[in-house]
Scaffold this motif. Structure first.
Motif, PDB file in Angstrom:
ATOM      1  N   ILE A   1     -32.966 -26.707 -92.319  1.00 41.01           N
ATOM      2  CA  ILE A   1     -32.932 -26.673 -90.856  1.00 41.01           C
ATOM      3  C   ILE A   1     -31.499 -26.669 -90.329  1.00 41.01           C
ATOM      4  O   ILE A   1     -31.239 -26.248 -89.192  1.00 41.01           O
ATOM      5  N   ASN A   2     -30.547 -27.127 -91.158  1.00 41.51           N
ATOM      6  CA  ASN A   2     -29.150 -27.167 -90.722  1.00 41.51           C
ATOM      7  C   ASN A   2     -28.634 -25.785 -90.342  1.00 41.51           C
ATOM      8  O   ASN A   2     -27.700 -25.672 -89.534  1.00 41.51           O
ATOM      9  N   THR A   3     -29.219 -24.729 -90.916  1.00 37.72           N
ATOM     10  CA  THR A   3     -28.729 -23.379 -90.626  1.00 37.72           C
ATOM     11  C   THR A   3     -29.061 -22.932 -89.212  1.00 37.72           C
ATOM     12  O   THR A   3     -28.430 -21.987 -88.700  1.00 37.72           O
ATOM     13  N   ILE A   4     -30.023 -23.595 -88.570  1.00 38.48           N
ATOM     14  CA  ILE A   4     -30.419 -23.205 -87.205  1.00 38.48           C
ATOM     15  C   ILE A   4     -30.445 -24.391 -86.252  1.00 38.48           C
ATOM     16  O   ILE A   4     -30.846 -24.253 -85.093  1.00 38.48           O
ATOM     17  N   ALA A   5     -29.986 -25.548 -86.712  1.00 36.92           N
ATOM     18  CA  ALA A   5     -30.136 -26.779 -85.941  1.00 36.92           C
ATOM     19  C   ALA A   5     -29.377 -26.759 -84.624  1.00 36.92           C
ATOM     20  O   ALA A   5     -29.810 -27.382 -83.646  1.00 36.92           O
ATOM     21  N   ASP A   6     -28.258 -26.063 -84.569  1.00 39.35           N
ATOM     22  CA  ASP A   6     -27.417 -26.120 -83.370  1.00 39.35           C
ATOM     23  C   ASP A   6     -28.139 -25.645 -82.123  1.00 39.35           C
ATOM     24  O   ASP A   6     -27.858 -26.117 -81.019  1.00 39.35           O
ATOM     25  N   TRP A   7     -29.078 -24.718 -82.268  1.00 36.79           N
ATOM     26  CA  TRP A   7     -29.794 -24.204 -81.104  1.00 36.79           C
ATOM     27  C   TRP A   7     -31.295 -24.482 -81.134  1.00 36.79           C
ATOM     28  O   TRP A   7     -32.014 -24.092 -80.223  1.00 36.79           O
ATOM     29  N   LEU A   8     -31.739 -25.207 -82.153  1.00 32.50           N
ATOM     30  CA  LEU A   8     -33.173 -25.509 -82.255  1.00 32.50           C
ATOM     31  C   LEU A   8     -33.498 -26.955 -81.912  1.00 32.50           C
ATOM     32  O   LEU A   8     -34.647 -27.284 -81.630  1.00 32.50           O
ATOM     33  N   GLY A   9     -32.496 -27.833 -81.938  1.00 32.58           N
ATOM     34  CA  GLY A   9     -32.785 -29.246 -81.720  1.00 32.58           C
ATOM     35  C   GLY A   9     -31.580 -30.028 -81.261  1.00 32.58           C
ATOM     36  O   GLY A   9     -30.490 -29.486 -81.051  1.00 32.58           O
TER      37      GLY A   9
ATOM     38  N   LEU B   1     -33.314 -35.042 -86.018  1.00 33.63           N
ATOM     39  CA  LEU B   1     -33.212 -33.893 -85.137  1.00 33.63           C
ATOM     40  C   LEU B   1     -34.490 -33.777 -84.307  1.00 33.63           C
ATOM     41  O   LEU B   1     -35.568 -33.557 -84.858  1.00 33.63           O
ATOM     42  N   ALA B   2     -34.377 -33.952 -82.983  1.00 31.74           N
ATOM     43  CA  ALA B   2     -35.509 -33.730 -82.077  1.00 31.74           C
ATOM     44  C   ALA B   2     -35.556 -32.251 -81.732  1.00 31.74           C
ATOM     45  O   ALA B   2     -34.601 -31.709 -81.168  1.00 31.74           O
ATOM     46  N   LEU B   3     -36.647 -31.585 -82.078  1.00 28.16           N
ATOM     47  CA  LEU B   3     -36.740 -30.139 -81.904  1.00 28.16           C
ATOM     48  C   LEU B   3     -37.047 -29.781 -80.450  1.00 28.16           C
ATOM     49  O   LEU B   3     -37.740 -30.506 -79.734  1.00 28.16           O
TER      50      LEU B   3
ATOM     51  N   TYR C   1     -47.897 -23.013 -68.383  1.00 26.51           N
ATOM     52  CA  TYR C   1     -46.629 -22.977 -69.116  1.00 26.51           C
ATOM     53  C   TYR C   1     -45.739 -24.141 -68.696  1.00 26.51           C
ATOM     54  O   TYR C   1     -45.545 -24.401 -67.500  1.00 26.51           O
ATOM     55  N   ASN C   2     -45.194 -24.828 -69.676  1.00 25.08           N
ATOM     56  CA  ASN C   2     -44.330 -25.982 -69.430  1.00 25.08           C
ATOM     57  C   ASN C   2     -43.023 -25.806 -70.196  1.00 25.08           C
ATOM     58  O   ASN C   2     -43.018 -25.858 -71.425  1.00 25.08           O
ATOM     59  N   PRO C   3     -41.896 -25.604 -69.474  1.00 26.92           N
ATOM     60  CA  PRO C   3     -40.603 -25.450 -70.149  1.00 26.92           C
ATOM     61  C   PRO C   3     -39.896 -26.772 -70.406  1.00 26.92           C
ATOM     62  O   PRO C   3     -38.755 -26.766 -70.874  1.00 26.92           O
ATOM     63  N   GLU C   4     -40.542 -27.888 -70.110  1.00 26.34           N
ATOM     64  CA  GLU C   4     -39.899 -29.202 -70.237  1.00 26.34           C
ATOM     65  C   GLU C   4     -40.412 -29.964 -71.455  1.00 26.34           C
ATOM     66  O   GLU C   4     -40.496 -31.188 -71.431  1.00 26.34           O
ATOM     67  N   LEU C   5     -40.751 -29.251 -72.510  1.00 28.06           N
ATOM     68  CA  LEU C   5     -41.297 -29.904 -73.695  1.00 28.06           C
ATOM     69  C   LEU C   5     -40.205 -30.116 -74.745  1.00 28.06           C
ATOM     70  O   LEU C   5     -39.038 -29.934 -74.498  1.00 28.06           O
ATOM     71  N   GLY C   6     -40.628 -30.479 -75.925  1.00 27.43           N
ATOM     72  CA  GLY C   6     -39.738 -30.822 -77.022  1.00 27.43           C
ATOM     73  C   GLY C   6     -40.221 -32.118 -77.643  1.00 27.43           C
ATOM     74  O   GLY C   6     -41.167 -32.750 -77.161  1.00 27.43           O
ATOM     75  N   ASP C   7     -39.601 -32.522 -78.740  1.00 30.61           N
ATOM     76  CA  ASP C   7     -39.996 -33.752 -79.430  1.00 30.61           C
ATOM     77  C   ASP C   7     -39.656 -34.954 -78.556  1.00 30.61           C
ATOM     78  O   ASP C   7     -38.508 -35.408 -78.519  1.00 30.61           O
ATOM     79  N   GLY C   8     -40.664 -35.507 -77.871  1.00 28.68           N
ATOM     80  CA  GLY C   8     -40.437 -36.592 -76.928  1.00 28.68           C
ATOM     81  C   GLY C   8     -40.585 -37.974 -77.522  1.00 28.68           C
ATOM     82  O   GLY C   8     -40.095 -38.949 -76.959  1.00 28.68           O
ATOM     83  N   ARG C   9     -41.287 -38.085 -78.655  1.00 31.09           N
ATOM     84  CA  ARG C   9     -41.388 -39.382 -79.343  1.00 31.09           C
ATOM     85  C   ARG C   9     -41.394 -39.185 -80.853  1.00 31.09           C
ATOM     86  O   ARG C   9     -42.010 -39.944 -81.595  1.00 31.09           O
TER      87      ARG C   9
ATOM     88  N   VAL D   1     -37.123 -42.777 -77.916  1.00 29.41           N
ATOM     89  CA  VAL D   1     -36.896 -41.785 -76.868  1.00 29.41           C
ATOM     90  C   VAL D   1     -35.911 -40.719 -77.346  1.00 29.41           C
ATOM     91  O   VAL D   1     -35.063 -40.949 -78.208  1.00 29.41           O
ATOM     92  N   THR D   2     -36.064 -39.524 -76.778  1.00 30.41           N
ATOM     93  CA  THR D   2     -35.206 -38.377 -77.057  1.00 30.41           C
ATOM     94  C   THR D   2     -34.882 -37.709 -75.712  1.00 30.41           C
ATOM     95  O   THR D   2     -35.419 -38.113 -74.668  1.00 30.41           O
ATOM     96  N   PRO D   3     -34.036 -36.679 -75.699  1.00 33.64           N
ATOM     97  CA  PRO D   3     -33.819 -35.958 -74.438  1.00 33.64           C
ATOM     98  C   PRO D   3     -35.082 -35.326 -73.867  1.00 33.64           C
ATOM     99  O   PRO D   3     -35.080 -34.880 -72.714  1.00 33.64           O
ATOM    100  N   TRP D   4     -36.166 -35.295 -74.638  1.00 36.91           N
ATOM    101  CA  TRP D   4     -37.392 -34.624 -74.214  1.00 36.91           C
ATOM    102  C   TRP D   4     -38.532 -35.603 -73.960  1.00 36.91           C
ATOM    103  O   TRP D   4     -39.699 -35.213 -73.936  1.00 36.91           O
ATOM    104  N   SER D   5     -38.211 -36.870 -73.721  1.00 37.19           N
ATOM    105  CA  SER D   5     -39.258 -37.890 -73.573  1.00 37.19           C
ATOM    106  C   SER D   5     -39.943 -37.855 -72.211  1.00 37.19           C
ATOM    107  O   SER D   5     -41.026 -38.430 -72.056  1.00 37.19           O
TER     108      SER D   5
END
Length: 462
Positions: free
Chosen positions: A16-24, A76-78, A88-96, A120-124
């Motif tokens: 995942i490190n190869t894409i982590a900068d823009w995935l999480g 890494l929170a994705l 459609y919800n653009p405010e998702l991501g790994d929240g917990r 908590v993460t930036p997406w909580s």
């Protein structure tokens, strides 16, 4: 007999490190006041070389989240978007949750350790990032039963009680807290692609397609398929195959997921994220698992339709990389694959031979009518009629289908809601975990009796 998973030495490989900068986003884990080990799955831990950890080391890695050697230095929170009940919800991501580690299993597959309830993460989104202990227990039951029934599912790797008192609207509060770790073959979701398309990050979208094809390999597009060499088209064909099979596994299991949103769709075809699930008390296409699913969007009988719709959203997300016609051609394969795999999975569970597509479809029709007329839960129905007992018009019995002693007992284990509540009551009232261990052992025995499950589709061996 069912084979034990293949053991492997620990082989860290954080691809995942190869894409982590823009995935999480790198995140710290929560600092819990207490760590009581309640569940460790050493059978599957052996497949990634971690079954030899002491309980103290296990808690250090899966309760305090001290990095595993050679693995991700920080969780890494994705990031992802998604359709939630078709909105459609653009405010998702790994929240917990977060991705904690990646390693290879005994078959060479890249495996993830991901969390639920880890802070908590930036997406909580104003959430507390926590998980109830009852929610963790329910996930143990769901994954154990689905695995026994031959479904491709995440594994409940670890549960640690964390000593906090949580308030929830759908449970008596305050209630106990836990952090859960899942072992999965990847955590890339349909919503991961939706986010990149929405943000017009076409280069990253193409890179995620390449990552998915490299790390979760599958067959090429079928011969004669349009634009069959396009990576995005190849990926969609693979995901359609995998998710059609996942949908079939739900129906054959009598299982209702409850929240089939695009952010809950893993491109590997693994079922995961067990919130409001149920097993059918009786065959009922309109049965829903989520109390908030007022329109029955994810009712039992609509799960195939819902998952196909989600595949359509992946096709839309891949439009910057491919023309419409080849993507539509891939989507059109969903229904025939779903029907074929449903017949195969039902016949496997019943213990009768596959004959051919037309004959198996006819047998599925016979079984479906008998099941609907019986008023029984699928668990009870398939137990009573194992090997085609008391049913006419079916193919021959699989040799050994009735060899296991379980088939000659009164009933097989179920995961019906009364069982779930009984097990939780023992834990909640008296901290008695024996009922859970007895029940999961009985489910494991059901898996033994059913035998080796069907191979997953849409994958290829490394």
């Amino acid at each position: 007999m069912r084979q034990e998973p293949q053991a492997s030495p620990y082989r860290p490989d954080p691809q995942i490190n190869t894409i982590a900068d823009w995935l999480g986003d790198k995140v710290p884990p929560a600092n819990f006041p207490q760590h009581i080990l309640r569940w460790r799955d050493d059978t599957h831990a052996a497949t990634v070389g971690l079954s030899g950890l002491s309980d103290e080391a296990w808690i250090a890695h899966f309760g305090r989240f001290e990095p595993l050697e050679g693995n991700l230095p920080q969780p890494l929170a994705l990031r992802y978007h998604g359709h939630q009940f078709r909105h459609y919800n653009p405010e998702l991501g790994d929240g917990r949750g977060f991705l904690f580690a990646q390693m290879r299993d005994g078959a060479g597959r890249l495996m993830d350790l991901g969390t639920k309830g880890s802070g908590v993460t930036p997406w909580s989104r104003q959430g507390d990032g926590r998980l109830t202990l009852k929610g963790a227990m329910r996930e143990i039951l769901a994954t154990t039963m689905l695995e026994a029934l031959g479904a491709n599912t995440s594994k409940t790797f670890s549960v640690i009680e964390t000593g906090e008192h949580l308030h929830r609207g759908d449970e008596p509060s305050p209630t106990r807290s836990a952090v859960l770790v899942r072992l999965s073959h990847g955590h890339i979701r349909i919503g991961s692609f939706q986010r990149l398309m929405a943000l017009e990050e076409d280069a990253h979208l193409a890179a995620l397609v390449d990552y998915a094809l490299a790390q979760y390999p599958g067959p090429k597009a079928p011969e004669g398929a349009p634009d069959a060499e396009n990576p995005a088209v190849i990926l969609l064909h693979q995901v359609v195959e995998r998710l059609a099979d996942m949908a079939a596994s739900y129906v054959a299991s009598g299982f209702v997921h409850g929240v089939l949103n695009t952010d809950n769709m893993n491109i590997t075809g693994e079922s995961f994220d067990y919130g409001p699930w149920r097993w059918l008390p009786a065959w009922d296409a309109s049965f829903t698992a989520a109390y908030f699913d007022h329109a029955g969007l994810y009712a039992f009988g609509r799960q195939g339709e819902a998952i196909r719709w989600n595949c359509g959203q992946l096709a839309i997300a891949l439009r910057p990389l491919a023309e419409t016609a080849p993507l539509v051609a891939a989507l059109e394969r969903f229904e025939p694959i779903f029907q074929r795999r449903l017949a195969q999975r039902v016949l496997w569970r019943l213990g009768v031979q596959e004959v051919g597509p037309e004959e198996d479809a006819a047998a599925l029709n016979v079984i479906g009518k008998a099941l609907a007329a019986s008023g029984l839960s699928p668990d009870v129905f398939f137990h009573i009629h194992r090997g085609g007992r008391l049913l006419e018009g079916l193919p021959e019995v699989v040799p050994g289908a009735l060899d296991h002693a379980l088939w000659h007992e009164d009933t097989a284990p179920t995961n019906h809601i009364d069982e779930v509540e009984r097990i939780w009551a023992a834990i909640d009232a008296g901290d008695d975990w024996q009922a859970l261990h007895d029940h999961t052992a009985a489910i494991g025995r059901l898996g033994e009796a059913l035998g080796e499950p069907l191979k997953a589709v849409g994958h290829q061996e490394r």
